[in-house]
Design a protein around this motif. Structure first.
Motif, short mmCIF file in Angstrom:
data_model
loop_
_atom_site.label_atom_id
_atom_site.label_comp_id
_atom_site.label_asym_id
_atom_site.label_seq_id
_atom_site.Cartn_x
_atom_site.Cartn_y
_atom_site.Cartn_z
N ALA A 78 0.84 -1.19 0.00
CA ALA A 78 0.00 0.00 0.00
C ALA A 78 0.88 1.24 0.00
CB ALA A 78 -0.91 -0.01 1.22
N GLY A 79 0.49 2.22 -0.80
CA GLY A 79 1.29 3.43 -0.91
C GLY A 79 1.40 4.19 0.39
N TYR A 80 0.30 4.24 1.15
CA TYR A 80 0.34 5.01 2.40
C TYR A 80 1.26 4.36 3.42
CZ TYR A 80 -2.93 1.66 4.53
OH TYR A 80 -3.51 0.54 5.05
N ARG A 81 1.36 2.99 3.36
CA ARG A 81 2.28 2.33 4.29
C ARG A 81 3.73 2.61 3.88
NH1 ARG A 81 -0.11 -0.53 7.99
NH2 ARG A 81 -2.17 -1.47 7.63
N LEU A 82 3.97 2.62 2.57
CA LEU A 82 5.30 2.96 2.09
C LEU A 82 5.66 4.40 2.45
CD1 LEU A 82 7.60 1.60 0.54
CD2 LEU A 82 6.66 2.57 -1.55
N ASP A 83 4.66 5.30 2.37
CA ASP A 83 4.89 6.69 2.78
C ASP A 83 5.20 6.79 4.27
OD1 ASP A 83 4.47 7.51 0.20
OD2 ASP A 83 2.33 7.95 0.51
N GLN A 84 4.45 6.02 5.06
CA GLN A 84 4.70 6.03 6.50
C GLN A 84 6.12 5.55 6.83
OE1 GLN A 84 1.60 3.65 8.23
NE2 GLN A 84 0.01 5.25 8.00
N LEU A 85 6.52 4.45 6.15
CA LEU A 85 7.87 3.93 6.40
C LEU A 85 8.93 4.93 5.94
CD1 LEU A 85 9.65 1.62 7.35
CD2 LEU A 85 9.49 0.63 5.06
N TRP A 86 8.68 5.56 4.78
CA TRP A 86 9.64 6.55 4.29
C TRP A 86 9.74 7.74 5.24
CZ3 TRP A 86 13.44 6.66 1.02
CH2 TRP A 86 13.96 7.88 0.59
N LYS A 87 8.57 8.17 5.77
CA LYS A 87 8.56 9.27 6.74
C LYS A 87 9.33 8.88 8.01
CE LYS A 87 5.46 12.42 9.20
NZ LYS A 87 6.09 12.20 10.51
N SER A 88 9.13 7.63 8.46
CA SER A 88 9.85 7.16 9.65
C SER A 88 11.36 7.13 9.41
CB SER A 88 9.36 5.76 10.05
OG SER A 88 7.99 5.78 10.39
N VAL A 89 11.74 6.68 8.18
CA VAL A 89 13.17 6.68 7.85
C VAL A 89 13.72 8.09 7.85
CG1 VAL A 89 14.84 6.17 6.03
CG2 VAL A 89 13.06 4.52 6.57
N GLY A 90 12.97 9.04 7.25
CA GLY A 90 13.43 10.43 7.24
C GLY A 90 13.54 11.01 8.64
N ASP A 91 12.52 10.73 9.48
CA ASP A 91 12.57 11.23 10.86
C ASP A 91 13.75 10.63 11.62
OD1 ASP A 91 10.31 12.69 10.33
OD2 ASP A 91 8.92 11.21 11.20
N THR A 92 13.98 9.33 11.39
CA THR A 92 15.10 8.68 12.07
C THR A 92 16.43 9.27 11.62
OG1 THR A 92 13.81 6.64 12.21
CG2 THR A 92 16.18 6.47 12.59
N LEU A 93 16.54 9.53 10.31
CA LEU A 93 17.77 10.14 9.80
C LEU A 93 17.97 11.54 10.39
CD1 LEU A 93 17.70 9.10 6.04
CD2 LEU A 93 19.30 8.31 7.79
N LYS A 94 16.87 12.32 10.47
CA LYS A 94 16.98 13.64 11.08
C LYS A 94 17.41 13.54 12.54
CE LYS A 94 13.54 15.98 8.18
NZ LYS A 94 12.22 16.66 8.18
N LYS A 95 16.81 12.57 13.25
CA LYS A 95 17.16 12.38 14.65
C LYS A 95 18.62 11.98 14.79
CE LYS A 95 15.75 9.82 18.77
NZ LYS A 95 14.84 8.78 19.32
N GLU A 96 19.05 11.06 13.90
CA GLU A 96 20.45 10.62 13.94
C GLU A 96 21.39 11.78 13.66
OE1 GLU A 96 21.97 7.74 14.63
OE2 GLU A 96 20.09 6.82 15.25
N ARG A 97 21.02 12.61 12.65
CA ARG A 97 21.87 13.76 12.34
C ARG A 97 21.92 14.74 13.51
NH1 ARG A 97 18.98 13.61 7.21
NH2 ARG A 97 20.30 12.61 5.60
N ALA A 98 20.75 14.97 14.14
CA ALA A 98 20.71 15.89 15.29
C ALA A 98 21.56 15.34 16.44
CB ALA A 98 19.27 16.11 15.74
N GLU A 99 21.40 14.02 16.69
CA GLU A 99 22.20 13.42 17.76
C GLU A 99 23.69 13.46 17.43
OE1 GLU A 99 20.72 9.52 18.37
OE2 GLU A 99 18.89 10.17 19.43
#
Length: 224
Positions: free
Chosen positions: A77-98
């Motif tokens: 499902a596209g929305y699940r792929l979007d959710q996973l992509w958003k989670s990956v982006g948020d995690t990357l942002k968090k990792e960069r901030a940390e």
């Protein structure tokens, strides 16, 4: 963690590229069939919620909620792929901030370490200076090390002790010689006194004998 994010990102790109290629292949390979009614299939959102918020858990949950097409392909499902992509982006942002925060902390710690090294160097220099002052003794305005000063002092004391021993030895010898000479003088004086007493006694005896002879001579003269 970073390797896991890269793996998920690669999988997502691969999934998107695979889905796109598969769609293009179907569009080019299959010919439209006439007189076949087309049906529109809609993907309804399910109400099942994911209990594992990690990326691995979301990925596995997304795979578990896929559907299989008639050709055996997994459809996501596209929305699940979007959710996973958003989670990956948020995690990357968090990792960069940390990472940025850790880099700032590391920079501050390096500054602190540099400051502490400077403080330690200053304290070491001060300690060395104080140690030198403690180990240094001034005599008549001349600085001496404590060890050198002790050697000089004990050397002087040793020389004075040797000189004192020599003086005492010579004094003892002189005292012994003086006692010996005093004893000889006393012996000579005693002998002289004894000789003098004998001489006086002999002189008295001679005087008495002379007087007796004179008396005898006077008696002889009186008889005549």
């Amino acid at each position: 963690m970073r390797q896991t994010l890269l793996s998920f990102t690669s999988i997502l790109f691969f999934s998107i590229l695979t889905g796109t290629s598969f769609a293009q292949t179907l569009n080019t390979a299959q010919k439209p069939i006439t007189n076949v009614p087309t049906t529109t299939r809609t993907w309804q959102r399910d109400t099942v919620k994911n209990t594992d918020p990690s990326l691995n858990g979301q990925y596995k949950f997304m795979l578990s909620r896929t559907r299989t097409s008639a050709d055996g392909y997994k459809m996501v499902a596209g929305y699940r792929l979007d959710q996973l992509w958003k989670s990956v982006g948020d995690t990357l942002k968090k990792e960069r901030a940390e990472r940025k925060s850790l880099q700032q902390k590391l920079t501050e710690q390096e500054k602190t370490v540099s400051y502490l090294k400077t403080e330690i160097s200053g304290k070491d220099a001060s300690l060395t200076e104080n140690t030198n002052k403690v180990n240094e003794i001034r005599f008549l305005g001349i600085p001496f090390e404590k060890g050198t000063y002790n050697i000089i002092v004990w050397s002087v004391i040793g020389v004075l002790a040797i000189a004192l021993i020599v003086v005492i030895a010579r004094s003892g010898k002189s005292i012994s010689e003086a006692k010996h000479r005093t004893q000889l003088y006393n012996e000579v004086a005693d002998e002289y006194q004894a000789y003098k007493a004998k001489s006086v006694e002999k002189e008295r005896k001679l005087a008495r004998e002379l007087q007796d002879e004179r008396n005898k001579l006077d008696e002889l003269n009186g008889r005549r």
